[in-house]
Enzyme design. Structure first.
Site, short mmCIF file in Angstrom:
data_model
loop_
_atom_site.label_atom_id
_atom_site.label_comp_id
_atom_site.label_asym_id
_atom_site.label_seq_id
_atom_site.Cartn_x
_atom_site.Cartn_y
_atom_site.Cartn_z
N SER A 173 0.86 -1.00 0.04
CA SER A 173 0.05 -0.16 -0.01
C SER A 173 0.76 1.13 0.07
CB SER A 173 -0.96 -0.07 1.17
OG SER A 173 -1.99 1.20 1.11
N ASP B 152 -3.02 5.91 -4.09
CA ASP B 152 -1.57 5.03 -3.46
C ASP B 152 -1.23 4.12 -4.45
OD1 ASP B 152 -3.67 3.26 -3.18
OD2 ASP B 152 -3.01 2.92 -1.01
N ASP C 32 -0.99 0.99 -4.89
CA ASP C 32 -1.68 -0.32 -5.56
C ASP C 32 -3.03 0.24 -5.68
OD1 ASP C 32 -2.43 0.13 -2.53
OD2 ASP C 32 -3.38 -1.96 -2.64
N ASP D 275 -5.76 1.38 -4.36
CA ASP D 275 -7.19 1.31 -3.68
C ASP D 275 -7.69 2.63 -3.14
OD1 ASP D 275 -5.49 0.99 -1.57
OD2 ASP D 275 -6.13 -1.14 -1.01
#
Length: 570
Positions: A145, A295, A297, A299
């Site tokens: 993340s 961010d 990744d 999500d």
């Protein structure tokens, strides 16, 4: 077993020469690295694991990932006997993510499991979508993340596209810890790998549009500034915006280059204003109406809009989710789609305004533990009985519909841009729309305090802090008496007015405390599950009748939050 004894186990032929050389050098030089790398096993928690990359049991590497994946493979064979088993794998832009993705694929194919492997980095929500879309039995995503560059992580998804929850999580953990390193099958079979990429992007983007868009108003007149902050959404979000009819999109070109170093920011976390600084600077030049960043990744999303003074201001996660949720439910109500058998999802550390929003529109608000896997579990538990509409949590995550079973920046961005476009066409801003909601339901204002405690001693300090807050509850916050303490670890609620304790077993155990006061203040305390932090979530409330009063109440409530921090000795 001592740390040295654990380390010496990694000097056997089960490990590569480079790993063995590193460990032997640490032993010979009495390096501090040995202790931190081997004093414990990197925890495979209820969703997966996250940690610093490197050699050792307390690090993310080929062997700790191999052990996790071998355990998963063993469990999949138990759960789906005599079936073709399929697992989708995605990875973000972090160092070693692509290589780690192939390691996981090799272990799975060595166990006779078919793998759908993305050719390049892709957002976590696209992995969640793909698990369901391709009818996979499970999914894996390699990501940490918004953690610093030295971190990486491993998350497991089940066949519904949501992160693993009970009973599968505990069962997989047992399988993982039962695997010895010399039992890991690393010799993969590439014939069992199906490579996926751009074609799957289009299927995912179409689903985002179908589930997130309601009114085609003013899309060609909205000035959007977007940054992927060096993450995965460079591949999906600009495409999705253009396909949805948004014409004026300015990209922060320096940050659209994927990089695990995140060279233009101190932290690639859209929760922090500094991460969106370049995007907000660009918006000032281009007269942007809305600024959006994601961010690594893809999500989480951060949104900044024009405030009452015309300045670009970052919304917090609760504010963003308030706007998105209210708008969606308003659209559903106008379309006559609300029957009383619908619900929205939230978490115990998120603003209580979502109860008020749900009540206004005649839907239920279900609340779970922190993390979208619990919202995913809500969807599965009530599938066929109640319709899930949307869900969010304070940490800049939101999902529209149930086509993705995790927080999804792409669908949320499409929705946010539609709201901004509709507001602009009506001669107001998204910020003013938010204030209108507060005028209707009451003004909720939040603050988050992160206390960082690194390493072994840091973890011990965090444990002691939780014990102190649990055993010696605060009696007063900003002059208002604490009336209730909820202990989610003990699953009890203590009414301090009546000195009465009741059982609270509708939510699984978790190391979280919540304080409630007479004037509606809520403070939640929890150690982070992914970072060396203890977090304090503060929510205060008041009424507001006008835009000018809103500006005044922001100052008052901010001062109140500062008093609460003092009472908590933060």
């Amino acid at each position: 077993m001592t740390t040295l004894e654990k380390a010496k186990l990694w000097l056997t032929d089960s490990f590569d020469q480079e790993t063995k050389n590193t460990i032997q050098n640490w032993i010979d030089t009495n390096s501090d690295e040995l202790e931190d790398s081997f004093y414990k096993e990197l925890e495979f928690g209820t969703g997966g694991m996250r940690g610093i990359m490197g050699v050792g049991t307390n690090r993310l590497n080929k062997y700790t990932l191999g052990q996790a994946t071998q355990g998963l493979a063993n469990y999949l064979h138990q759960q789906f006997p005599n079936q073709e088993i399929k697992v989708a794998i995605a990875y973000d832009v972090r160092h070693n993510s692509k290589e780690f993705g192939k390691v996981c694929a090799d272990v799975l194919t060595a166990n006779g499991i078919k793998v759908l492997l993305f050719k390049q980095h892709r957002p976590t929500p696209e992995l969640s979508f793909t698990v369901r879309d391709k009818k996979c039995n499970a999914g894996i995503v390699l990501t940490a993340s918004h953690n610093p560059p030295e971190y990486n992580g491993y998350k497991v998804y089940w066949d519904d596209g949501a992160q693993i929850v009970p009973p599968n999580d505990d069962a997989i953990i047992k399988e993982v810890y039962s695997v010895k390193f010399d039992e890991i099958k690393f010799a993969g079979n590439d014939d069992l790998i199906e490579w996926i990429g751009e074609k799957q992007d289009q299927v995912y983007i179409d689903a985002c549009m179908e589930n997130s868009l309601y009114q085609d108003i003013g899309r060609d007149n909205l000035n959007i500034v977007f940054t992927s902050i060096h993450g995965t959404t460079y591949a999906t979000v600009p495409q999705a915006l253009r396909k949805a009819g948004f014409k004026k999109i300015d990209l922060v070109t320096e940050q659209m280059i994927p990089s695990g170093n995140f060279p233009t920011v101190e932290s690639p976390n859209p929760e922090e204003p500094a991460a969106l600084e370049m995007a907000m600077d660009l918006a000032r030049i281009t007269n942007g109406d809305i600024v959006i960043g994601t961010d690594p990744d893809g999500d989480r999303l951060g949104i900044a809009v024009r405030n009452l003074d015309g300045e670009i201001q970052l919304l917090n996660g609760n504010q963003t989710n308030t706007i998105l949720t209210y708008y969606i439910l308003d659209q559903w109500k106008k379309a006559g789609k609300i029957t009383g058998k619908e619900f929205i999802g939230s978490t115990i550390v998120t603003s209580d305004i979502f109860y008020e929003i749900a009540k206004k529109f005649g839907v239920d608000c279900k609340v779970g533990l922190t993390g979208f896997k619990w919202i995913g579990k809500m969807i599965r538990d009530f599938e066929g009985k109640e319709k899930f509409i949307c869900g969010g949590e304070e940490s800049f995550g939101f999902m529209t519909g149930d086509f993705v079973r995790d927080k999804d920046s792409c669908g949320s961005i499409l929705l946010a841009c539609e709201i901004a476009a509709v507001c602009k066409a009506q001669g107001k801003t998204m910020y003013q729309y938010m204030i209108e909601i507060y005028k209707d339901l009451g003004m909720y204002y939040e603050g988050l305090v992160n206390v960082v405690k690194k390493g072994r001693t840091g973890a011990e300090e965090i444990n002691q802090m939780m014990m102190d807050f649990r055993n010696n509850p605060v009696k007063e916050l900003a002059g208002s008496k604490v009336t209730e303490v909820k202990d989610f670890q003990e699953q009890t609620s203590l009414n301090l007015i009546e000195n009465k304790k009741s059982v609270m077993d509708d939510i699984p155990k978790s190391n979280v405390l919540s304080y409630y006061t007479e004037d509606g203040t809520k403070v939640c305390i929890r150690p982070s599950g992914t970072e060396p932090k203890i977090k304090f979530y503060v929510s205060v409330k008041d009424s507001v009748a006008s835009d000018q009063e809103f500006k005044e109440k922001v100052i008052v409530l901010e001062e109140k939050i500062q008093k609460i921090k003092g009472d908590l000795k933060l």
